[in-house]
Design a protein around this motif. Structure first.
Motif: not given
Length: 284
Positions: A66, A70, A73, A183, A186
């Motif tokens: 996770l 992120i 992204a 990615a 989110v």
């Protein structure tokens, strides 16, 4: 040229091409990144199923996936913003500084200590960056693209450091499936209907970016990397901006200035020596 080296060249070519495709595409950057990551996750998921790669993850791994998803992204968003606000050359060259950030942040992750030579390399890198940055340092419009590129390199360095422990025990394809999937997910709350592809051209470019420039390139790079030495594989890092800048000049007419080329040579030289120092330290 053996098959492994050819695979590495093709993978690096596709990685470099992603910047050109991102510049050509007229979609919002967030849509480009979410689509690229989502399609890459689907492509790599299919490959994992074909190869019988297990995708189960423990709770601890899920939290790490996770976090890295992120960061991924943010990394891709800042990379494409850098290209859009400046050029493919500026985006690729500023991003290419990430190995220096790996060395600077290494002690925070339990890696080797900083050495005097590392500070010298940082100073050389800054000189190269100044040549790459177009215009005045007082003009925010001139600085926006390079700063987003540096942010892209910094976030990618953190991803590399976090992934270092994961790849010791997990298949890289499994890691990439989760990280690309996260990615994409989110970014979904930040999208709206107006960002969806409105033309076949934009949709085709997005599919190519996700499946060819990401899923296929990643698979080819892993396959090639497993049959050559780590030193040989690492050398292809320096070819990505070379391929990307050459393709941008050919397809977009973005011809780098002599100063930018000189700055790029300094940056890649500093990155090369940083990697050599890191390899020497790990072998000692």
């Amino acid at each position: 040229m053996n098959a492994a080296v050819l695979q590495l060249h093709l993978a690096t070519f596709l990685f470099g091409l992603s910047g050109v495709v991102g510049q050509l595409n007229t979609l919002d950057v967030l849509m480009v990144v979410a689509g690229r990551a989502g399609l890459a996750a689907l492509g790599l998921f299919a490959w994992a199923r074909i190869r019988g790669i297990g995708l189960r993850a423990s709770r601890a791994q899920q939290w790490r996936f996770l976090l890295i998803g992120i960061l991924l992204a943010f990394h891709w968003t800042s990379f494409f913003l850098s290209i859009r606000l400046s050029s493919v050359a500026v985006g690729l060259l500023t991003f290419s500084c990430f190995p220096i950030f790996v060395i600077l942040l290494g002690p925070l992750f339990g890696n080797a200590r900083m050495r005097l030579g590392d500070f010298v390399l940082v100073a050389v890198l800054m000189a190269g960056l100044r040549l790459v940055v177009p215009g005045s340092l007082d003009d925010a419009s001139d600085l926006a693209g390079p700063l987003w590129g540096i942010a892209s390199g910094l976030s990618f360095a953190v991803i590399q450091l976090l992934n270092h422990a994961l790849v010791q025990s997990e298949d890289p394809v499994k890691i990439s499936v989760y990280q690309n999937g996260v990615a994409s997910l989110v970014l979904l709350p930040l999208l709206d209907a107006s960002m969806l592809p409105a033309s076949a051209s934009d949709l085709a470019q997005l599919v190519f970016l996700g499946l060819a420039c990401t899923a296929l390139a990643h698979t080819l790079f892993i396959a090639g990397m497993r049959r050559v030495s780590a030193q040989t594989a690492s050398m292809f890092t320096y070819l990505e901006p070379v391929y990307g800048i050459a393709l941008a000049a050919l397809l977009l007419g973005e011809i780098p200035t002599p100063g930018m080329m000189a700055g790029g040579a300094i940056i890649l030289g500093a990155v090369f020596f940083a990697a050599r120092r890191q390899q020497a330290a790990s072998c000692s």
